[in-house]
Design a protein around this motif. Structure first.
Motif, PDB file in Angstrom:
ATOM      1  N   HIS A  30     -13.998   0.835  -4.073  1.00  9.54           N
ATOM      2  CA  HIS A  30     -12.728   0.391  -4.634  1.00  9.54           C
ATOM      3  C   HIS A  30     -12.880   0.041  -6.119  1.00  9.54           C
ATOM      4  CE1 HIS A  30      -9.744  -2.775  -5.618  1.00  9.54           C
ATOM      5  NE2 HIS A  30      -8.962  -2.252  -4.692  1.00  9.54           N
ATOM      6  N   HIS A  69      -1.033   4.740  -9.595  1.00  4.53           N
ATOM      7  CA  HIS A  69      -0.640   5.828  -8.699  1.00  4.53           C
ATOM      8  C   HIS A  69      -1.310   7.152  -9.034  1.00  4.53           C
ATOM      9  CE1 HIS A  69       2.112   3.322  -6.512  1.00  4.53           C
ATOM     10  NE2 HIS A  69       2.625   2.901  -7.654  1.00  4.53           N
ATOM     11  N   GLY A 115      -1.893   7.096  -4.117  1.00  2.00           N
ATOM     12  CA  GLY A 115      -2.134   6.131  -5.174  1.00  2.00           C
ATOM     13  C   GLY A 115      -2.347   4.731  -4.619  1.00  2.00           C
ATOM     14  N   ASN A 116      -2.481   3.772  -5.512  1.00  2.00           N
ATOM     15  CA  ASN A 116      -2.707   2.383  -5.113  1.00  2.00           C
ATOM     16  C   ASN A 116      -1.600   1.510  -5.692  1.00  2.00           C
ATOM     17  OD1 ASN A 116      -3.841  -0.485  -5.799  1.00  2.00           O
ATOM     18  ND2 ASN A 116      -5.155   0.290  -4.162  1.00  2.00           N
ATOM     19  N   GLY A 134     -11.681   2.439  -8.991  1.00  2.00           N
ATOM     20  CA  GLY A 134     -10.387   1.884  -9.331  1.00  2.00           C
ATOM     21  C   GLY A 134     -10.347   0.985 -10.540  1.00  2.00           C
ATOM     22  N   ASP A 188      -8.036   4.355   0.833  1.00  2.00           N
ATOM     23  CA  ASP A 188      -6.675   4.666   1.290  1.00  2.00           C
ATOM     24  C   ASP A 188      -5.731   4.923   0.114  1.00  2.00           C
ATOM     25  OD1 ASP A 188      -7.309   1.917   0.803  1.00  2.00           O
ATOM     26  OD2 ASP A 188      -5.344   1.338   1.540  1.00  2.00           O
ATOM     27  N   TRP A 189      -6.088   5.821  -0.767  1.00  2.00           N
ATOM     28  CA  TRP A 189      -5.334   6.027  -1.997  1.00  2.00           C
ATOM     29  C   TRP A 189      -4.719   7.420  -2.067  1.00  2.00           C
ATOM     30  CZ3 TRP A 189      -9.686   4.026  -5.767  1.00  2.00           C
ATOM     31  CH2 TRP A 189      -9.884   2.642  -5.557  1.00  2.00           C
ATOM     32  N   GLY A 237      -7.569  -2.126   2.855  1.00  2.00           N
ATOM     33  CA  GLY A 237      -6.609  -2.308   1.777  1.00  2.00           C
ATOM     34  C   GLY A 237      -5.785  -3.573   1.956  1.00  2.00           C
ATOM     35  N   LEU A 270      -4.592   7.282  -8.788  1.00  2.00           N
ATOM     36  CA  LEU A 270      -5.796   7.257  -7.951  1.00  2.00           C
ATOM     37  C   LEU A 270      -5.582   8.142  -6.731  1.00  2.00           C
ATOM     38  CD1 LEU A 270      -6.642   3.445  -8.153  1.00  2.00           C
ATOM     39  CD2 LEU A 270      -7.724   5.330  -9.406  1.00  2.00           C
ATOM     40  N   SER A 271      -6.674   8.499  -6.061  1.00  2.00           N
ATOM     41  CA  SER A 271      -6.572   9.438  -4.937  1.00  2.00           C
ATOM     42  C   SER A 271      -7.541   9.047  -3.831  1.00  2.00           C
ATOM     43  CB  SER A 271      -6.850  10.865  -5.417  1.00  2.00           C
ATOM     44  OG  SER A 271      -8.041  10.931  -6.182  1.00  2.00           O
ATOM     45  N   GLN A 322       0.863  -1.189   0.000  1.00  2.00           N
ATOM     46  CA  GLN A 322       0.000   0.000   0.000  1.00  2.00           C
ATOM     47  C   GLN A 322       0.894   1.231   0.000  1.00  2.00           C
ATOM     48  OE1 GLN A 322      -2.145  -2.200   3.358  1.00  2.00           O
ATOM     49  NE2 GLN A 322      -3.613  -0.578   2.877  1.00  2.00           N
TER      50      GLN A 322
END
Length: 562
Positions: free
Chosen positions: A537, A403, A395-396, A541, A391-392, A432, A405-406, A339
């Motif tokens: 998610h 990366h 990023g993921n 995502g 929890d991004w 996550g 993602l937010s 993560q």
């Protein structure tokens, strides 16, 4: 297990040094070989920390950059190692070896003699001359092309990385260097992991360690991606492996060389002692946590979390950071996932969401901000805050490997309090981790127990949330310096004190199993909240809504014109 004969042949007054190079500082620990006792530790904060807004000369950096200054790493050897040795009371001649670990992929361009480009005259204002830290995400466009082309060509190595190469890794960052500063790319003789560069500084020998080569350098089955593939990415990239990357691979726990006179002067250690092949902070922690059997997943929780595990089963796990033969322990397949943001997210919230009134209450109670928010959050039942978060914020990394993602918090009202959001963020990181565990198990790689390492183990609420969310017993490494301890253990093996890292783990490792057990009632409540997390998610995502990517593009455009 360590035999009685071997223990008798291990002098009780023999020591090794482990040095852990983290994101913001380096820590040195003096460890007794016979039993793993940590007799002293010292830390040195990097002078330049992380360069994510500007270079030391004021040159402004674009978004998603994260650089470091390599001289800060040498300062750890000059400051932290002698300080730890002095505090320990151990005589230098009692030390038989030194081992190191690094965040990864943390990579830098150097000349043939190891000189970093940023130290050359006239290059202090060139961003690409510096170390690119693991969380440098500005090579996402290059990573996307690496992945697209690999899929088109059916490159066999792609499946070993869960189907996607990360923007954090060696090839993406090197391709960014070539395309954005070709002059510096040409000047670069070696594109080198910091984990290998610091070992080079210590012993004068350059070896690529098997861990970063396999997980971050796309080195599988004895080969890197082909010249044809590299040429298709960019004609100027065709000789990247042969000219800048290819070098002998050092296996984990093997000696890389011996301490040079210069490094002996820096550290106060005897010239000629064993220097161990470099390693990665997360992977080196597994034996320190006694996770030397299949199915024990170690989560090293700090600013980010890295999940590592060894297994006798090789599988293709979607979104994993890699599976490498012997990547953690000899004879087993080593898996990595992770993560990109955990402690960083909690820290961000404290910096931006901790009101003055709360600060006054915390001070009156003798608590810091994290302790105060944790205590308030612990008074809540599962779901009481009415929130769910993603929890991004950085990023993921797994399982989406994106990366751009937010972060998201859903359910905010005018009644929402800081402790509500704080708890939702704690829970989001646990969700996550559960997503990662489920990806492994769905692929046929069982995860029986979770062992946590890192400073966040001190947060009992967070640990209990992880046990409840994952429905697994949670062990805790019995060391505040897991990576440094693991590096020291590998140094003991390299110096000949133990026949292999498993033997060293049984003698020197430290872990308490099943410290936190899942509560069935809370776990059932978290199942419902986790279902909402998975809806968000997959919606944000997996392509159903590209709003995060559109916002990222708008930010980049605005920054370019400001």
């Amino acid at each position: 297990m360590v035999t009685a004969e071997h223990k008798e042949n291990t002098p009780p007054d023999t020591y090794v040094i482990g040095v852990d190079f983290g994101t913001l500082s380096g820590r040195a620990v003096v460890v007794r070989v016979a039993d793993g006792a940590e007799v002293a530790v010292a830390e040195h904060q990097y002078t330049h920390a992380v360069l994510d807004r500007a270079l030391p000369d004021g040159t402004v950096l674009p978004p998603d950059w994260a650089l470091q200054v390599p001289s800060d790493y040498v300062d750890v050897l000059r400051v932290a190692v002698p300080a730890a040795l002095a505090r320990s009371g151990v005589a230098p001649e009692q030390v038989i070896g030194i081992g190191t670990d690094f965040t990864a992929c943390t990579v830098l361009p150097v000349l043939a003699d190891g000189t970093p480009l940023c130290q050359l005259p006239g290059l202090a204002g060139r961003p690409h001359a510096y170390v690119k830290l693991w969380r440098h995400h500005a090579a996402q466009e290059q990573a996307d092309r690496i992945n697209t082309l690999a899929v088109e060509r059916k490159e066999p190595w792609l499946a070993r990385y869960g189907g996607k190469i990360s923007s954090e890794w060696e090839f993406a960052k090197a391709l960014q260097l070539l395309e954005e500063d070709p002059e510096l790319y040409t000047l670069t003789d070696r594109w080198i992991e910091a984990a290998d560069w610091i070992v080079w500084r210590l012993c004068g020998s350059y070896l690529r360690n098997a861990c970063t080569a396999g997980y971050k350098g796309q080195f599988q089955d004895g080969a890197y991606p082909s010249r044809d593939y590299l040429a298709a990415l960019n004609p100027g990239f065709v000789d990247f492996v042969t000219d800048k990357l290819k070098h002998p691979i050092g296996q984990l726990g093997e000696p890389a060389g011996t301490l040079t006179p210069e490094a002996a002067a820096w550290t106060g250690l005897p010239e000629g002692i064993t220097v161990c092949v470099g390693n990665v902070d997360a992977h080196v922690t597994a034996p320190a946590a006694m996770a030397v059997e299949p199915g024990r997943m170690v989560a090293i929780m700090g600013t980010s979390t890295c999940h590592v595990m060894s297994s006798d089963q090789r599988a293709e796990v979607p979104g994993m950071c890699g599976v490498v033969d012997g990547g953690i322990l000899p004879g087993l397949w080593g898996y990595e996932a992770g993560q990109s943001g955990v402690g960083d997210i909690f820290g961000w919230f404290v910096r931006t969401g901790f009101p003055a009134g709360y600060a006054e209450q915390a001070a009156a109670l003798g608590r810091d901000a994290h302790e105060h928010l944790t205590a308030l959050a612990a008074e809540q039942g599962v779901g009481e805050h009415g929130l769910v978060a993603l929890d991004w914020h950085s990023g993921n990394r797994s399982v989406l490997v994106d990366h751009d993602l937010s972060g998201v918090v859903v359910g905010l009202t005018l009644s929402t309090r800081p402790e509500d959001v704080y708890r939702a963020l704690l829970e989001a990181t646990a969700f996550g981790t559960r997503t990662i565990i489920e990806a492994f198990e769905t692929a046929g790689v069982p995860v029986g127990e979770l062992v946590i390492a890192g400073g966040l183990t001190k947060n009992a609420l967070l640990m209990q949330i992880y046990a409840d969310v994952t429905r697994r017993p949670l062990g805790v490494i019995d060391s505040a310096q897991g990576p440094a301890l693991g590096a020291a253990m590998h140094a003991a093996v390299a110096a000949g004190a133990y026949p292999d890292i498993r033997a060293a783990a049984h003698a020197m490792g430290k872990a308490r199993p099943a410290v936190h057990l899942p509560d069935p009632e809370r776990a059932a409540a978290y199942d419902r909240l986790y279902a909402e997390y998975r809806l968000l998610h997959d919606y944000f995502g997996r392509g159903a809504n590209e709003v995060m990517h559109r916002l990222r593009a708008l930010r980049a455009e605005a920054s370019a014109h400001s």
